[in-house]
Enzyme design. Structure first.
Site, PDB file in Angstrom:
ATOM      1  N   HIS A  93      -3.819   1.208   7.891  1.00  0.00           N
ATOM      2  CA  HIS A  93      -2.476   1.791   7.917  1.00  0.00           C
ATOM      3  C   HIS A  93      -2.419   3.006   6.982  1.00  0.00           C
ATOM      4  O   HIS A  93      -1.901   4.066   7.339  1.00  0.00           O
ATOM      5  CB  HIS A  93      -1.466   0.714   7.493  1.00  0.00           C
ATOM      6  N   GLU A  94      -3.006   2.852   5.785  1.00  0.00           N
ATOM      7  CA  GLU A  94      -2.962   3.951   4.807  1.00  0.00           C
ATOM      8  C   GLU A  94      -3.870   5.106   5.223  1.00  0.00           C
ATOM      9  O   GLU A  94      -3.519   6.276   5.043  1.00  0.00           O
ATOM     10  CB  GLU A  94      -3.337   3.440   3.408  1.00  0.00           C
ATOM     11  N   HIS A 141      -2.135   7.255   7.571  1.00  0.00           N
ATOM     12  CA  HIS A 141      -1.230   8.196   6.885  1.00  0.00           C
ATOM     13  C   HIS A 141      -1.981   9.455   6.466  1.00  0.00           C
ATOM     14  O   HIS A 141      -1.468  10.566   6.598  1.00  0.00           O
ATOM     15  CB  HIS A 141      -0.663   7.558   5.616  1.00  0.00           C
ATOM     16  N   GLN A 149       3.010  10.033   0.929  1.00  0.00           N
ATOM     17  CA  GLN A 149       4.300   9.327   0.866  1.00  0.00           C
ATOM     18  C   GLN A 149       5.072   9.640  -0.414  1.00  0.00           C
ATOM     19  O   GLN A 149       6.252   9.278  -0.520  1.00  0.00           O
ATOM     20  CB  GLN A 149       4.082   7.812   0.982  1.00  0.00           C
ATOM     21  N   GLY A 170       0.830  -1.202   0.000  1.00  0.00           N
ATOM     22  CA  GLY A 170       0.000   0.000   0.000  1.00  0.00           C
ATOM     23  C   GLY A 170       0.860   1.245   0.000  1.00  0.00           C
ATOM     24  O   GLY A 170       1.991   1.227   0.492  1.00  0.00           O
ATOM     25  N   CYS A 228       6.498   0.104   7.175  1.00  0.00           N
ATOM     26  CA  CYS A 228       6.081   1.244   6.369  1.00  0.00           C
ATOM     27  C   CYS A 228       7.213   1.633   5.423  1.00  0.00           C
ATOM     28  O   CYS A 228       8.360   1.731   5.853  1.00  0.00           O
ATOM     29  CB  CYS A 228       5.754   2.409   7.308  1.00  0.00           C
ATOM     30  N   LEU A 229       6.863   1.858   4.162  1.00  0.00           N
ATOM     31  CA  LEU A 229       7.882   2.256   3.189  1.00  0.00           C
ATOM     32  C   LEU A 229       8.524   3.588   3.558  1.00  0.00           C
ATOM     33  O   LEU A 229       9.631   3.884   3.123  1.00  0.00           O
ATOM     34  CB  LEU A 229       7.253   2.350   1.789  1.00  0.00           C
TER      35      LEU A 229
HETATM   36 ZN    ZN Z   1       3.085   3.445   5.799  1.00  0.00          ZN
END
Ligand code: ZN
Length: 177
Positions: free
Chosen positions: A133-134, A137, A51, A46, A91-92
């Site tokens: 999670h997204e 963000h 991001q 995701g 998380c990226l």
């Molecule tokens: Zn993340």
């Protein structure tokens, strides 16, 4: 295809509340295309617009093995949750940290697709975890905020390295999103 660098902690855009999309125009379509390309270049499942440096309520998810089924969700809103699950998340934008997070295991939500059409769906399992999670963000929240202060001491050094702009020593291995 264009690839966009992923914003990393502690960049302040990760703490902004993202703006809802009002016009589902070519800018939105370009943003969605960048998100899908960027996600495809990672091992993550995701990714959301903040991001890649744009504080808008746009996220993409793709849980298929060959990244062939991207889902685009815009202005998502959770209507109802049920159950709970504990899942190791990463998380990226915060490379090097894996933490077990407890969240609802089922989520009923509404959103728009990239054409501005409304949809309502229920997700369970990893879809539900990734979606939450997204959505965090988009509200300026990070998964590390959901870890207790004592447990967060375990990755204090990794966060300090990211803050100092140094590469982290810890490898990331599990379900980044
Ligand atoms: Zn993340």
């Amino acid at each position: 295809m264009t690839n966009t660098a992923i914003v990393e902690y502690p960049d302040p855009i990760l703490r902004q509340i993202a703006e809802p999309v009002i016009d589902f125009d070519s800018n939105t379509h370009t943003l969605v295309a960048h998100l899908i390309d960027t996600l495809n270049a990672t091992s993550g499942i995701g990714l959301c617009a903040p991001q890649i440096g744009q504080a808008q309520q746009v996220l993409v998810m793709d849980l298929s093995a060959d990244k062939s089924q991207p889902e685009v969700l815009i202005n998502p809103e959770i209507i109802k949750t049920a159950g709970f699950a504990i899942c190791a998340e990463q998380c990226l934008s915060i490379p090097g940290i894996v933490a077990k997070i407890m969240r609802p295991s089922a989520v009923l939500f509404k959103a728009k697709n990239q054409h501005g059409e409304s949809l309502e769906r229920e997700y369970t399992g990893m879809h539900a975890i990734c979606l939450q999670h997204e959505i965090d963000h988009l509200q300026g929240k990070l998964f590390i905020d959901r870890v207790s202060r004592i447990r967060s001491l375990l990755f204090r050094n990794t966060l300090s390295s990211l803050q100092a702009g140094k590469p982290s020593l810890t490898a990331s291995t599990y379900n980044p999103s």
